[in-house]
Design a protein around this motif. Structure first.
Motif, mmCIF file in Angstrom:
data_model
loop_
_atom_site.group_PDB
_atom_site.id
_atom_site.type_symbol
_atom_site.label_atom_id
_atom_site.label_comp_id
_atom_site.label_asym_id
_atom_site.label_seq_id
_atom_site.Cartn_x
_atom_site.Cartn_y
_atom_site.Cartn_z
ATOM 1 N N UNK A 61 0.850 -1.178 0.000
ATOM 2 C CA UNK A 61 0.000 0.000 0.000
ATOM 3 C C UNK A 61 0.893 1.238 0.000
ATOM 4 N N UNK B 10 -4.069 4.110 0.171
ATOM 5 C CA UNK B 10 -4.730 2.822 -0.031
ATOM 6 C C UNK B 10 -4.655 2.330 -1.469
ATOM 7 N N UNK B 11 -3.746 2.905 -2.233
ATOM 8 C CA UNK B 11 -3.404 2.310 -3.524
ATOM 9 C C UNK B 11 -2.203 1.430 -3.248
ATOM 10 N N UNK B 12 -1.929 0.459 -4.107
ATOM 11 C CA UNK B 12 -0.717 -0.322 -3.878
ATOM 12 C C UNK B 12 0.067 -0.464 -5.169
ATOM 13 N N UNK C 203 -6.021 9.635 0.710
ATOM 14 C CA UNK C 203 -6.546 8.265 0.761
ATOM 15 C C UNK C 203 -6.170 7.444 -0.467
ATOM 16 N N UNK C 204 -6.268 8.068 -1.655
ATOM 17 C CA UNK C 204 -6.027 7.310 -2.891
ATOM 18 C C UNK C 204 -4.555 7.010 -3.130
#
Lengths: 594, 190
Positions: free
Chosen positions: A6, A167-169, A163-164
């Motif tokens: 993440x 919580x992106x990986x 957030x993007x």
């Protein structure tokens, strides 16, 4: 070796590679996984990692370690920075020795937050450098750079993913060599004590540093101009990544200004951008930070410019900028006609709404229900002051036992204001166990001291559930895999001179109702501690079973458990969700649930 | 290659997304995912975007090559992401939201299936039952990954997915998850 991580994991691994030695924080979506990932990759325990009681404590602990020359990181969500802002504002005037990264995750949407505040603006207010990554890979690089910059300028540096990015990986190097250095230790010096004359001298110095850092931000690769053309698009954070994809998809010839190091403003680069572009579109989530900088620079340099952005209403001023929004904004700006998209779903198709709910078997459901039943017996208007945690979901039907929710610990004190204004009401405050330690204790002291009669319901589920089950002082387990003596919530409340304090299992409904009733009938401030562990921590019991349901719907209408559904007018139980908590058995008057 | 995974918080969509992204990485692609973590974990709608070779981690509407849904109506909810005629692998197991029991909304299974079928190359499978058969409903996520792979339409090598499963699942569950993967493949090949 690269692993899928993440964005939060990338930040953690970047900090580890940069030689971080102390990491503190308080859980808060979307920041939580940063500290957890550091702890996960800390097998040799060479990094001291702690969940602090709140963000203020976290920042102060890190500051002390940084005074000694260690590299430190503090993690929190954007509203956590409000709590930590007191020490942070002063720390800027004191300065640091070991590089210090303040990781603050913003939450456009907001998706899991109370506000859409923009930490880039906070950085500007505080005169602190802020880095705004556009991807997990860049978050990794920025974190490493932030430690280096912090040490060179003697100031904390804010890394502010959204957030993007959190919580992106993406594939991230997971075992890079770590930066090594030796501990100098605390060197006594008057500079570590803040006094007005020192603050004045430091303020002059901080203002001077802004120009230097701005010049550095003109040159680093996180800020750059891509492409050519007289149409200019400026973007920061994940919106840059989306804009890049849209520009490529539409095959546009534009000059793209990427602003990754957002403050102090890279004014040289921004001037160059303004000179290249005839018209400018600014794409950024939350506040108009880049847009304001462009106006500011243009004013300073007497340049004329035309900006489509938040100030003229072209770009939405709130919420996320999703791909399709960015696409239509860019197309509108560039005068490109987009093909009309076909509706993907039949217009008459109704899909069931699925808002987040308290889990099946969640002990909070039983607690809320018991308080509601007990309050009914008083004949008074009950006001339910909620707080931050899973239990904010108590506001939903059919429980409807969260009338107010303001901020961490705020329920206890808001209830006191309601008690002052409307003495005939029955004010209840709900607070979770982790929130109690974070900022609930002072509110109870205030109630006792000022004789503000309220009933506080402490929902002790033995964890910080909403953010993914972090330990806290009441559990004693630490992020260094040690066990401290647990702090008893009951003992703390008694020490605060609360006379009515009782512990009770909320899943024993009659007893729970009686306890709450006796609490509010007692003199002065009263506290009920409902103790029952979060369902994620314990093995479920055998699922309940409904035999010969009479279809009265009482179970559904009273407690709203997601494991109960209706088929052909009868209640049924989804046995993969049911934990066997037994609350529905106590609610069913026909005694059909076993 | 863009894959959208949808479901209900708690179903294990994130592990499935991690496995697919990891396999893409092993195949030499620039893999990325975008996850839903936070409040919606509590029984709300969740989606994971899995992409190779894009800058943004989020799939544009109408661009996903495959929709892999862990729950029936969540599949329909996310159809707008799927490209026209794209592949939809849909677990037919229903998780009826509380709003239905409270009378605030309806769950029309036939209409939902019809909408999915009309818009996509749909494959409906009872993945929960199949997972229970091999020993654990919890393995439903790797079973669905197996189903997605079994259609032979993913640009990811089978070996890479199996390696990704081993990299992301605790060793004591390797055997169960490998069986779940194979069971998923078999389900769509029937």
């Amino acid at each position: 070796m690269k692993q899928i991580q993440l964005g939060n994991g990338a930040i953690a691994l970047g900090a580890i590679a940069a030689g971080v030695k102390v990491v503190t924080g308080y859980p808060g979506t979307p920041s939580t996984e940063v500290l957890q990932t550091v702890a996960k990759y800390n097998k040799d325990k060479s990094i001291n990692v702690e969940w602090s009681t709140n963000e203020k404590a976290a920042l102060e602990v890190a500051a002390g370690a940084s005074y000694c020359g260690l590299r430190t990181m503090v993690t929190m969500k954007q509203v956590g920075l409000n709590v930590a802002s007191d020490p942070l504002m002063s720390l800027i005037y004191i300065g640091i020795k070991g590089g210090m990264v303040v990781l603050v995750a913003d939450d456009p949407g907001p998706i899991s937050s109370q506000t859409e505040q923009d930490t880039r603006h906070f950085a500007e207010y505080a005169n602190l450098p802020v880095l705004d990554p556009s991807s997990p890979e860049e978050a990794y690089e920025m974190t490493k750079y932030a430690f280096d910059l912090s040490e060179r300028v003697g100031l904390p540096v804010i890394v502010r993913p959204t957030t993007k990015v959190c919580h992106a990986s993406a594939p991230i190097e997971s075992d890079a060599p770590r930066y090594e250095y030796t501990l100098e230790g605390f060197v006594k010096d008057p500079k570590w004590c803040i006094f007005p004359p020192l603050a004045y001298r430091r303020h002059v110095e901080i203002e001077r540093q802004q120009t230097e850092i701005s010049a550095e931000f003109d040159k680093i690769s996180f800020n750059r101009i891509e492409g050519s053309g007289t149409l200019g698009i400026a973007a920061g954070g994940v919106t840059y990544a989306i804009a890049r994809d849209v520009i490529d998809e539409l095959g546009l010839d534009v000059t793209l200004l990427k602003v990754g190091a957002a403050f102090p403003a890279p004014e040289g680069l921004e001037t160059e951008f303004i000179k290249k572009a005839n018209a400018i579109l600014v794409l950024e989530e939350l506040d108009a930070v880049i847009e304001n900088q462009l106006f500011h620079v243009a004013g300073k340099k007497h340049l004329s410019l035309m900006i489509q952005g938040k100030h003229n209403g072209f770009v939405p001023s709130a919420g996320e900028l999703k791909y399709d929004t960015v696409r239509s904004l860019i197309a509108g700006f560039a005068g490109v006609q987009l093909p009309k998209s076909e509706a993907a779903l039949p217009s008459d198709l109704k899909l069931p709404a699925r808002p987040p709910v308290l889990c099946a078997g969640c002990p909070h459901r039983a607690s809320f229900y018991a308080v509601k039943l007990a309050a009914k017996k008083s004949g008074k208007k009950a006001v339910y002051c909620g707080d931050i945690g899973c239990y904010t979901l108590g506001n939903a039907k059919p429980l409807e036992t969260t009338d107010t929710c303001l901020c961490m610990g705020g329920g206890i004190t808001v209830a006191q204001g309601i008690a002052k204004a409307e003495p005939d009401t029955l004010p209840f405050a709900f607070v979770g166990d982790s929130t109690f330690f974070a900022s609930g204790m002072t509110g109870i002291a205030n109630a006792v001291y000022n004789n503000n009669k309220i009933t506080v319901i402490i929902l002790d589920n033995s964890t910080t559930a909403m953010t993914g089950h972090q330990p806290h002082p009441g559990i004693g387990k630490t992020m260094m895999d040690t066990q401290s003596e647990k702090i008893s919530i009951e003992a703390v409340v008694r020490a605060l001179n609360v006379k009515f304090v009782e512990r009770c299992n909320p899943l024993e409904l009659d007893k729970a109702v009686d306890t709450v009733k006796r609490a509010y009938e007692s003199d002065g401030v009263s506290v009920v501690i409902f103790e029952s562990p979060c369902i994620a921590l314990v093995k479920p019991d055998k699922a309940c079973e409904i035999v010969d349901c009479i279809g009265c719907m009482r179970c559904v209408k009273e407690i709203g458990c997601p494991a109960i559904y209706i088929e052909d007018g009868k209640a049924k139980i989804n046995d993969t969700l049911c934990t066997g908590c037994g609350l529905c058995k106590q609610v069913c008057k026909a005694k059909r649930i076993h | 290659m863009d894959i959208l995974i949808s479901g209900v918080g708690g179903q294990g969509t994130i592990l499935a997304s991690k496995i697919l992204a990891c396999a893409m990485m092993l195949d030499g692609h620039n893999a990325r995912t975008g996850e839903t973590i936070g409040m919606s974990q509590r029984g709300g709608c969740v989606v994971s975007h899995v992409r190779s070779d894009a800058n943004s981690p989020y799939i544009p509407l109408g661009k996903a090559d495959m929709l892999l849904s862990f729950e029936l109506c969540e599949g329909a909810r996310n159809l707008p992401f799927l490209k026209k005629g794209g592949v939809a692998v849909i677990n037919t197991a229903k998780i009826t939201p509380l709003t239905v029991a409270l009378g605030a909304s309806t769950y029309d299974e036939d209409a939902i299936r019809a909408a999915i079928t009309a818009r996509s190359d749909a494959h409906f499978i009872d993945a929960n039952a199949a997972a229970a058969e091999i020993g654990s409903v919890k393995a439903v996520n790797t079973l669905l990954v197996g189903a997605a792979c079994g259609l032979g339409l993913l640009d990811i090598r089978r070996e890479s997915i199996l390696e990704a499963i081993r990299m992301n699942v605790a060793p004591k569950f390797h055997e169960l998850n490998e069986r779940a993967f194979a069971a998923g493949e078999a389900l769509v090949r029937k």
